[in-house]
Write an enzyme that holds these catalytic residues in place. Structure first.
Site, PDB file in Angstrom:
ATOM      1  N   GLU A 162     -13.190  -0.825 -21.205  1.00 37.61           N
ATOM      2  CA  GLU A 162     -14.547  -1.328 -21.445  1.00 37.61           C
ATOM      3  C   GLU A 162     -14.857  -2.693 -20.838  1.00 37.61           C
ATOM      4  OE1 GLU A 162     -15.622  -1.121 -25.559  1.00 37.61           O
ATOM      5  OE2 GLU A 162     -15.840   1.036 -25.476  1.00 37.61           O
ATOM      6  N   GLU A 377     -13.114   7.572 -25.769  1.00 38.18           N
ATOM      7  CA  GLU A 377     -13.466   7.155 -27.134  1.00 38.18           C
ATOM      8  C   GLU A 377     -14.810   7.728 -27.526  1.00 38.18           C
ATOM      9  OE1 GLU A 377     -13.404   3.003 -28.392  1.00 38.18           O
ATOM     10  OE2 GLU A 377     -11.695   2.646 -27.056  1.00 38.18           O
ATOM     11  N   TRP A 431     -12.881  -5.381 -34.422  1.00 36.52           N
ATOM     12  CA  TRP A 431     -13.043  -6.731 -33.861  1.00 36.52           C
ATOM     13  C   TRP A 431     -14.071  -7.568 -34.596  1.00 36.52           C
ATOM     14  CZ3 TRP A 431      -9.327  -7.318 -30.298  1.00 36.52           C
ATOM     15  CH2 TRP A 431      -8.879  -6.189 -29.625  1.00 36.52           C
TER      16      TRP A 431
HETATM   17  C1  NOJ Z   1     -14.708   0.396 -28.340  1.00 37.14           C
HETATM   18  C2  NOJ Z   1     -13.421  -0.308 -28.267  1.00 37.14           C
HETATM   19  O1  NOJ Z   1     -12.632   0.136 -27.222  1.00 37.14           O
HETATM   20  C3  NOJ Z   1     -12.654  -0.346 -29.549  1.00 37.14           C
HETATM   21  O2  NOJ Z   1     -11.729  -1.364 -29.436  1.00 37.14           O
HETATM   22  C4  NOJ Z   1     -13.613  -0.510 -30.685  1.00 37.14           C
HETATM   23  O3  NOJ Z   1     -13.018  -0.789 -31.892  1.00 37.14           O
HETATM   24  C5  NOJ Z   1     -14.483   0.716 -30.762  1.00 37.14           C
HETATM   25  N1  NOJ Z   1     -15.237   0.806 -29.540  1.00 37.14           N
HETATM   26  C6  NOJ Z   1     -15.430   0.784 -31.935  1.00 37.14           C
HETATM   27  O4  NOJ Z   1     -16.355  -0.240 -31.866  1.00 37.14           O
END
Ligand code: NOJ
Length: 470
Positions: A162, A377, A431
């Protein structure tokens, strides 16, 4: 009619080192910027997270039992090189991943390994992270070390996870360290430099002939005009798309920015008194990488709908799950709308599976040299109820099913999509939300660290056997 998934389609679960491992100070691990950033905020810590550092055998056993064929893992750069670019690697960190990969193979769970998942070592982060070209060099060295060290154990690599969220959360919304807001020069320069680092690592991988394949993961949210018939809203959606999607897709698949992409980016930069530098040598490196990319990972949870907006930058990040509090207005771009006749999560994420179908087809149609796609994801953040070990997460099952149906439609329409990784395998640390936003197939009691399969895990197991989306 019940939709089907192909027989060899990988049904995987995703994790990330900092969100799952815990043990942030163990066995010589170096600091990352998040350690101090979170401590300063004082809301939550990344320890113990899901204690994956010690409990991975249990999680991999669950994978085997519940039909999880693959696991996305990231290597914590600062476990290998505690200061990012140390002369010698940290032997205990190196060993941890050897042990982990061994356990994956023992359980027949294929590891899909990301080299950078939001966790640049602090020493390099302090010096400007990817705005500093020394970090680009250090990343390439770290990547090369891992490719060589784990050759034969890992065949599926991703350089970055990302790029847009890294750059925008660091320098636009300020939700990631260093917590800077509305600095468009840094946002776009960081994206470009990360794409350069990706290119350098991928080119090394190919030059040295390591066994396996290598790609990159982007967060690709489909952007639509709020009012389909409004030319101004269409333009807002186009600019928002260029900033977070097209700029990166061009870099990934073409190794350069198309004229329309570049013009849109320049327009956004001008509106915000910002500028970037893209030397010709970068393009040479990126073009070489573009022609060698093995696959693209798409992360998508939501789509967004943009309305024309002529005001100043204004962002409120909903990091608590208080529905209706999100604000996302970008100067010179547009305003994201949340209050719409589309279901959304407590964090205001609009649930729109068609967005996933549209994004896959867009990659297939606009970037004809793409080879393979993984959905790396997708999943639903939810405040799961835990009742005596039973977690009835029906909305999550519905969410996964609808998105897998969209993937199945895209495969039917000719897209080469070979796997789907649910975020997340088990509940992990989030996060900007800490521990109240759960995504896992397995519930984690963060105090006892006990794991409990949710209803979705039983549904998944059946799906794995039948391949039918019921
Ligand atoms: C994207 C990220 O890669 C991951 O670290 C995060 O926790 C999830 N989305 C959910 O927000």
């Amino acid at each position: 009619m019940t939709k089907l998934l192909p027989k060899n389609f990988v049904l995987g679960g995703a994790t990330a080192a900092y969100q799952a491992e815990g043990a942030t100070k163990e066995d010589g691990k170096g600091k990352v910027a998040w350690d101090d950033f979170l401590e300063k905020q004082g809301r939550f810590k990344a320890d113990p997270a899901s204690d994956f550092y010690h409990r991975y055998p249990e999680d991999l056993e669950l994978c085997e039992k519940f039909g999880v064929d693959g696991i996305r893992i990231s290597i914590a750069w600062s476990r290998i090189f505690p200061n990012g670019n140390d002369q010698e690697p940290n032997p205990l960190g190196v060993k941890f991943y050897h042990d982990l990969f061994k356990e994956c193979h023992k359980r027949q769970v294929e590891p899909y390994v990301t080299l950078h998942h939001f966790d640049t070592p602090d020493t390099l982060h302090k010096e400007g992270d990817f705005l500093n070209l020394d970090t680009v060099e250090a990343f390439a060295r770290y990547a090369d070390f891992c490719f060589k060290e784990y050759e034969g154990e890992v065949t599926k690599w991703f350089t970055f996870n990302e790029v847009w969220p890294v750059s925008s959360c660091q320098y636009l919304t300020g939700t990631f360290p260093p917590g800077i807001r509305f600095d468009y020069s840094k946002v776009v320069q960081s994206m470009h430099n990360i794409m350069l680092a990706h290119a350098r690592a991928l080119n090394l991988f190919k030059e040295k002939g390591y066994a396996g394949q290598c790609g990159i993961i982007h967060s690709l949210e489909t952007k639509y005009p709020y009012n389909r018939d409004s030319i101004d809203d269409q333009r807002a959606a186009e600019l928002a798309d260029t900033l977070s999607n097209k700029f990166l897709l061009d870099a990934t698949f073409l190794g350069e920015y198309q004229e329309a992409t570049w013009n849109n980016i320049q327009e956004i930069l001008r509106s915000n008194d910002a500028h970037i530098e893209v030397p010709y040598e970068d393009i040479v490196e990126m073009k070489q990488a573009a022609s060698q990319l093995d696959y693209l990972g798409i992360n998508q949870y939501q789509s967004s709908f943009f309305r024309s907006y002529k005001g100043d930058n204004d962002i409120h990040h909903n990091g608590t799950g208080e529905k209706g509090t999100s604000v996302f207005k970008l100067k010179g771009v547009g305003e994201a709308m949340f209050d719409m006749a589309i279901p959304r999560t407590d964090w205001d994420w609009l649930i729109y599976p068609k967005g996933l179908y549209d994004m896959i087809m867009r990659v297939k149609n606009d970037y004809r040299n793409y080879k393979e796609i993984f959905i790396t994801e997708n999943g639903m953040g939810y405040k799961d109820d835990f009742e005596d070990g039973v977690i009835n997460d029906t909305p999550r099952i519905e969410y996964i099913k609808q998105h897998l149906e969209a993937v199945s439609d895209a495969i039917r329409d000719g897209a080469n999509v070979n796997g789907y990784f649910l975020w997340s395998l088990m509940d992990v640390f989030s996060w900007s939300n800490g521990y109240n936003k759960r995504y896992g197939l397995f519930y984690v009691d963060f105090e006892s660290q006990q794991r409990y399969p949710k209803q979705s895990a039983y549904w998944w197991k059946e799906l794995h056997q039948t391949r039918e989306l019921k």
